[in-house]
Design a protein around this motif. Structure first.
Motif, PDB file in Angstrom:
ATOM      1  N   ILE A 187       0.916  -1.141  -0.060  1.00 50.49           N
ATOM      2  CA  ILE A 187      -0.017   0.145   0.035  1.00 50.49           C
ATOM      3  C   ILE A 187       0.860   1.367   0.351  1.00 50.49           C
ATOM      4  O   ILE A 187       1.862   1.203   0.574  1.00 50.49           O
ATOM      5  N   ASP A 188       0.648   2.410  -0.785  1.00 53.05           N
ATOM      6  CA  ASP A 188       1.310   3.561  -0.730  1.00 53.05           C
ATOM      7  C   ASP A 188       0.853   4.480   0.264  1.00 53.05           C
ATOM      8  O   ASP A 188      -0.372   4.668   0.401  1.00 53.05           O
ATOM      9  N   VAL A 189       1.822   4.990   1.162  1.00 59.77           N
ATOM     10  CA  VAL A 189       1.378   6.330   1.570  1.00 59.77           C
ATOM     11  C   VAL A 189       2.325   7.614   1.307  1.00 59.77           C
ATOM     12  O   VAL A 189       3.730   7.471   0.934  1.00 59.77           O
ATOM     13  N   THR A 190       1.640   8.408   0.686  1.00 60.86           N
ATOM     14  CA  THR A 190       2.246   9.574   0.077  1.00 60.86           C
ATOM     15  C   THR A 190       2.129  10.922   1.024  1.00 60.86           C
ATOM     16  O   THR A 190       1.133  11.462   1.354  1.00 60.86           O
ATOM     17  N   PHE A 191       3.518  11.296   0.989  1.00 62.41           N
ATOM     18  CA  PHE A 191       3.635  12.383   1.891  1.00 62.41           C
ATOM     19  C   PHE A 191       3.580  13.713   0.728  1.00 62.41           C
ATOM     20  O   PHE A 191       4.329  13.769  -0.295  1.00 62.41           O
ATOM     21  N   LYS A 192       3.103  14.740   1.002  1.00 61.74           N
ATOM     22  CA  LYS A 192       2.848  16.137   0.046  1.00 61.74           C
ATOM     23  C   LYS A 192       3.403  17.170   1.127  1.00 61.74           C
ATOM     24  O   LYS A 192       2.717  17.581   2.075  1.00 61.74           O
ATOM     25  N   PHE A 193       4.328  17.989   0.710  1.00 66.41           N
ATOM     26  CA  PHE A 193       4.727  18.840   1.527  1.00 66.41           C
ATOM     27  C   PHE A 193       5.840  19.930   0.708  1.00 66.41           C
ATOM     28  O   PHE A 193       6.372  19.720  -0.155  1.00 66.41           O
ATOM     29  N   SER A 194       6.142  20.909   1.371  1.00 66.89           N
ATOM     30  CA  SER A 194       7.134  21.795   0.695  1.00 66.89           C
ATOM     31  C   SER A 194       8.560  21.479   1.132  1.00 66.89           C
ATOM     32  O   SER A 194       8.826  21.133   2.282  1.00 66.89           O
ATOM     33  N   GLY A 195       9.603  21.050   0.525  1.00 63.66           N
ATOM     34  CA  GLY A 195      10.712  20.467   0.688  1.00 63.66           C
ATOM     35  C   GLY A 195      11.648  21.410   1.063  1.00 63.66           C
ATOM     36  O   GLY A 195      12.977  21.375   1.336  1.00 63.66           O
ATOM     37  N   VAL A 196      11.537  23.045   0.875  1.00 64.52           N
ATOM     38  CA  VAL A 196      12.510  23.907   1.065  1.00 64.52           C
ATOM     39  C   VAL A 196      13.164  23.764   2.419  1.00 64.52           C
ATOM     40  O   VAL A 196      14.339  23.926   2.482  1.00 64.52           O
ATOM     41  N   CYS A 197      12.109  23.506   3.602  1.00 62.16           N
ATOM     42  CA  CYS A 197      12.885  23.382   4.703  1.00 62.16           C
ATOM     43  C   CYS A 197      13.681  22.221   4.973  1.00 62.16           C
ATOM     44  O   CYS A 197      14.598  22.225   5.918  1.00 62.16           O
ATOM     45  N   LEU A 198      13.866  21.356   4.096  1.00 62.83           N
ATOM     46  CA  LEU A 198      14.572  20.183   4.401  1.00 62.83           C
ATOM     47  C   LEU A 198      15.922  20.041   3.651  1.00 62.83           C
ATOM     48  O   LEU A 198      16.569  19.045   3.590  1.00 62.83           O
ATOM     49  N   ALA A 199      16.211  21.097   3.081  1.00 69.80           N
ATOM     50  CA  ALA A 199      17.529  21.334   2.291  1.00 69.80           C
ATOM     51  C   ALA A 199      18.691  20.647   3.356  1.00 69.80           C
ATOM     52  O   ALA A 199      18.929  21.150   4.204  1.00 69.80           O
ATOM     53  N   GLY A 200      19.500  19.815   2.675  1.00 68.07           N
ATOM     54  CA  GLY A 200      20.725  19.258   3.518  1.00 68.07           C
ATOM     55  C   GLY A 200      20.111  18.241   4.685  1.00 68.07           C
ATOM     56  O   GLY A 200      20.835  17.788   5.217  1.00 68.07           O
ATOM     57  N   LYS A 201      19.064  17.828   4.595  1.00 70.14           N
ATOM     58  CA  LYS A 201      18.407  16.843   5.330  1.00 70.14           C
ATOM     59  C   LYS A 201      18.428  15.259   4.866  1.00 70.14           C
ATOM     60  O   LYS A 201      18.287  15.269   3.717  1.00 70.14           O
ATOM     61  N   THR A 202      18.636  14.396   5.561  1.00 67.00           N
ATOM     62  CA  THR A 202      18.279  12.888   5.105  1.00 67.00           C
ATOM     63  C   THR A 202      17.083  12.586   5.878  1.00 67.00           C
ATOM     64  O   THR A 202      17.505  12.514   7.476  1.00 67.00           O
TER      65      THR A 202
END
Length: 333
Positions: free
Chosen positions: A35-50
């Motif tokens: 089953i798929d769980v889809t995350f939708k969000f702005s990724g700007v704040c995650l730059a440099g994150k793993t």
């Protein structure tokens, strides 16, 4: 599902300060499946994150399964970041002369890379004033490098080689983009970022007699010429030295008095990118008249020449030293 910071193990927050979560409700038709769980969000704040996706499964309100392993590569997603520091190879700083052969090296710091993945780093030199690419003889100035990540954080240099002889009075900013399999993953493109910026100075001068305030000097034994050097596109807060030399307009050679050139210099700290500074020549003009002199100036930073104004035909750089000779003859009445 919840996205978690691999480094801290804490839930990541989106641009609005909320946890990044997602869910999906389904009816199991078989014992095993997906089953798929889809995350939708702005990724700007995650730059440099793993990020690592943690999942909990519920049935009738009861938790029945968990998958929450910070070291599980299958749950991991990388959000690379790009940060650059561009400097001239000559001065090792953010300033370079408008020379025919110029090398700018951009040290590109990358974070959140996936080990073993091939990336392509691409860059271009931009004009800080216009926001458009710099064009030299019809070509933009670009650099490109492909590499395979052997660490999650790497510094990769990009080298720009160019003829900057036509770029005096320009401030250039380096823009960089990171790709993998043709997809854009990260970019650093900020015209206001000082670390991405390299200044290419320009100078011009206006020479005048200190006493007369015009470009004529009396042929006396202690003449003073003030050459005001106007500069632009300097790296502020740094120390510079302007050197000057008086040239013979007729011959194009340095003027000599007792076999010595007439020179002067001024050292100053540039408070702003644009401004002016005076270079003062004091010499015996009585032995030079009649002569037309031209003040040549060049600017140094850290012992490296970064700007020149040496135009033998420039009227603003020119000072005249006239000589008067009379012959008195009696007239019969």
């Amino acid at each position: 599902g919840t996205l978690v910071d691999e480094e801290t193990g804490n839930a990541l927050l989106d641009d609005a300060g909320n946890k990044i979560t997602a869910s999906n409700e389904f009816v199991a038709e078989k014992t095993n499946g997906t089953i798929d769980v889809t995350f939708k969000f702005s990724g700007v704040c995650l730059a440099g994150k793993t990020t690592v996706a943690f999942e909990d499964m519920y049935s009738e309100g009861n938790k029945v399964a968990v998958h929450a392993d910070l070291r599980d590569e299958g749950q991991t997603e990388y959000f690379p970041s790009v940060h650059t520091t561009a400097t001239s190879n000559d001065t090792e700083d953010h300033v370079v002369g408008a020379n025919e052969k110029v090398t700018i090296t951009d040290q590109v710091a990358l974070k959140a890379l996936k080990l073993g993945t091939e990336y392509t780093l691409s860059g271009i030199l931009m004009d800080a004033t216009t926001g458009k690419p710099i064009v030299i003889y019809g070509n933009t100035i670009i650099a490109r490098r492909t590499f395979t990540a052997d660490a999650h954080e790497m510094t990769v240099p990009l080298t720009y080689e160019l003829n900057a002889s036509q770029l005096a009075g320009t401030t250039t900013v380096v823009f960089e983009k990171l790709y993998s399999d043709g997809a854009l993953l990260a970019a650093h493109a900020d015209l206001e970022d000082a670390e991405q910026t390299v200044y290419i100075p320009e100078i011009h001068t206006t020479a005048k007699d200190q006493t007369t305030k015009i470009n004529h000097t009396e042929a006396n034994d202690k003449a003073t010429i003030v050459d005001t050097v106007y500069y632009s596109h300097l790296l502020p807060g740094k120390e510079y030295t302007v050197h000057g030399k008086l040239m013979d307009k007729k011959t194009g050679e340095p003027i000599l008095i007792d076999d010595k050139e007439i020179t002067a210099s001024t050292t100053f700290t540039a408070e702003k990118s644009e401004g002016s500074v005076d270079v003062i020549f004091t010499f015996d003009a009585s032995i030079l008249a009649p002569k037309t002199v031209v003040a040549f100036e060049y600017m140094e930073y850290g012992g490296i020449e970064i700007a020149v104004h040496a135009d033998i035909d420039d009227e603003d750089q020119t000072v005249y030293i006239p000589k008067i000779h009379t012959t008195a003859v009696g007239e019969d009445t």
